[in-house]
Design an enzyme around this catalytic site. Structure first.
Site, short mmCIF file in Angstrom:
data_model
loop_
_atom_site.label_atom_id
_atom_site.label_comp_id
_atom_site.label_asym_id
_atom_site.label_seq_id
_atom_site.Cartn_x
_atom_site.Cartn_y
_atom_site.Cartn_z
N PHE A 13 0.81 -1.22 0.00
CA PHE A 13 0.00 0.00 0.00
C PHE A 13 0.84 1.26 0.00
CE2 PHE A 13 -2.36 -3.41 2.03
CZ PHE A 13 -3.43 -3.49 1.16
N CYS A 14 2.02 1.19 0.62
CA CYS A 14 2.83 2.39 0.75
C CYS A 14 4.29 2.00 0.62
CB CYS A 14 2.58 3.05 2.10
SG CYS A 14 3.45 4.60 2.33
N PRO A 15 5.06 2.49 -0.32
CA PRO A 15 4.75 3.59 -1.24
C PRO A 15 3.79 3.25 -2.38
CG PRO A 15 6.99 2.81 -1.61
CD PRO A 15 6.46 2.05 -0.45
N SER B 195 0.89 8.71 -0.94
CA SER B 195 0.80 7.38 -1.54
C SER B 195 -0.36 6.58 -0.96
CB SER B 195 2.12 6.63 -1.36
OG SER B 195 2.46 6.56 0.00
N SER B 291 7.10 0.67 3.14
CA SER B 291 7.60 1.95 3.65
C SER B 291 8.98 1.80 4.28
CB SER B 291 6.64 2.48 4.72
OG SER B 291 5.33 2.48 4.25
#
Ligand SMILES: Cc1cc2nc3c(=O)[nH]c(=O)nc-3n(C[C@H](O)[C@H](O)[C@H](O)COP(=O)(O)OP(=O)(O)OC[C@H]3O[C@@H](n4cnc5c(N)ncnc54)[C@H](O)[C@@H]3O)c2cc1C
Lengths: 76, 375
Positions: A13-15, B195, B291
């Site tokens: 989901f992130c990034p 994001s 992340s």
């Protein structure tokens, strides 16, 4: 042309797939093809939009069992 | 069983401490040992740099002696690794020593690399090192009004940093009484302001409410004095440019050809280096598409410590790393929220509150307990 590089951004989901692709494109050589794998349906629209805006090439897009395969080529 | 931990930051420290507790019997019996090699005798609380950049924390508040954070049975050396001989199970260090291992864990982190974008390092303020954060504060103090552009490179550590610095800058200019003379213009690489979609949905109306303008699909190509040009063909004038530069892994990773850009190809659940059963990577140095955050390093360290200990005790790992990440988001005006997600579950951040801001402020101090593995 060098080998096609797979960027596996499934279930993240992130990034997220587009950010992942932007980072990988920076490291790629002109002429390289990258195949991004994504389970995020939004990527199927976001990635072509960015590729067209920057002026790289969309090679192909397909979906298989909920996984999008988006192939792009670095042009500049 | 010799365990070698390379890197004494967030990931390496939590892993080494967790492992030291799990293997205390084996260590006492002389059947296992843990050695940590790092590049510094100090440990920095990196998120504090954001506060240093706006004058809310002093640099000396960010550091502890690394030894004070480690279980006493861990051998700690400041002796950076220069060569990884993964096939021979040893590393060479700056001092010329060779360290042999049975298991190695690499957690050497990542670094901002403004030099990768022409003109960026010369023209922009940044906050990813102590020196840069202090310099950024001086630039802010001299600024009397005009257009401030925030430009974000990919990849970068701390996915919340672009939003956080923007809200913190708004607060800073308000406190100085010059907010009416400042135009804050936020740019972001993809087609929304963050994001994480739910975070973007929350942040965009906040920008509108505060009068912060924004431009999406903006990737830095080149910076000139007073002007930044994007890959997408647009240009922005600026009076002050603040950047979250694109990051790289450490030079030593690239020099040893362990991974492009200094990021090592890593198995997403077992965290081993692809092709090696006894070499692992955690934290910013992995090439995982998740992340680059302290919490990622923390959760990876916990999962890996459990697996290394179980492999030593029963010959096999017991769990997968599930992709868990937890990030606080400073939202300005004394409020904060958070996002938590893993490989399967997307984040669902709640509206920012003052309570979460106070918890984050407390965490700035509690971090040290977390590094010791007590939290
Ligand atoms: C401004 C800022 C704000 C942030 N905010 C947040 C936040 O709010 N939440 C969050 O979760 N994360 C945040 N982060 C990110 C977080 O700090 C990092 O993701 C985290 O520290 C990564 O841990 P790591 O172990 O991978 O690397 P690091 O903690 O960077 O540690 C790397 C270690 O490796 C050592 N090393 C380097 N080279 C060598 C070598 N050759 N040999 C041996 N050792 C070496 C270094 O000395 C260091 O000890 C922020 C970071 C910054 C800069």
């Amino acid at each position: 042309m060098s080998e096609r590089k797979i960027v596996d951004a499934k279930n993240t989901f992130c990034p997220g797939p587009l950010m992942e692709l932007i980072g990988q494109m920076k490291m790629a050589e002109i002429g390289d093809e990258l195949e991004i794998l994504s389970t995020d349906q939004g990527s199927a629209a976001d990635i072509p939009e960015w590729i067209n805006k920057v002026g790289h090439e969309m090679v192909e897009t397909s979906e298989n069992d909920g996984v999008w395969h988006i192939v792009v080529k670095k042009i500049k | 069983m010799k365990i070698l931990v390379v890197g004494g930051g967030m990931g390496g420290t939590i892993l080494a401490n967790n492992l030291a507790r799990r293997l205390s019997g084996e260590i006492k019996a002389g059947k296992a040992s843990i050695t940590m090699l790092s590049a510094s005798d100090k440990h920095m609380y990196q998120p504090g740099l954001l506060y240093v950049a706006v004058g809310k924390m002093m640099p000396d508040e960010l550091y502890r002696d690394q030894v004070s954070l480690l279980e006493s049975c861990i051998t700690f050396r400041v002796d950076p690794v220069t060569k990884f001989n993964l096939k021979e199970n040893n590393v060479l260090t700056e001092s010329g020593k060779q360290y042999d291992y049975d298991i190695i864990v690499i957690s050497t982190g990542s670094r901002a690399h403004a030099e990768g974008t022409p003109g960026l390092a010369e023209n922009a303020s940044q906050f990813y090192t102590e020196a840069d954060a202090v310099k950024m504060f001086s630039s802010l103090q001299k600024f009397e009004g005009g257009k401030v552009v925030i430009a974000v490179g990919v990849p970068h550590k701390c996915p919340m940093a672009p939003l956080e610095i923007t809200f913190m800058l708004a607060d800073y200019f308000k406190e100085r009484g010059i907010w009416d003379k400042v135009q804050l213009h936020y740019t972001y690489p993809i087609g929304r302001v963050h994001s994480l979609e739910p975070v973007a949905k929350w942040a965009q109306p906040e920008f509108d409410r505060l009068g912060i303008t924004y431009e999406t699909l903006f990737n830095m190509k080149e910076v000139q004095p007073g002007k930044i040009i994007s890959e997408e063909g647009t240009e922005e004038d600026y009076d002050l440019l603040i950047t979250v530069p694109a990051h790289k892994g450490m030079q030593v990773i690239e020099d040893n050809e362990l991974g492009a850009g200094g990021f090592i190809p890593t198995n997403r659940t077992r965290l081993n280096i692809e092709g090696y059963e006894n070499a692992f990577v955690i934290g910013d140095t992995t090439n995982l598409p998740i992340s680059k955050a302290g919490s990622t390093a923390h959760f990876e360290a916990e999962a890996l410590a459990e697996n290394i200990a179980s492999t030593i005790k029963i010959g096999q790992p017991v769990r997968d790393y599930d992709g868990k990440v937890f990030c606080f988001i400073e939202a300005g005006e004394g409020r904060a929220t958070y996002a938590m997600f893993n490989y399967q579950n997307p984040p669902d951040p709640k509206a920012p509150t003052k309570g979460i801001h106070w918890f984050k402020t407390a965490y700035n101090k509690m971090y040290w307990a977390s590094a010791r593995g007590l939290l």
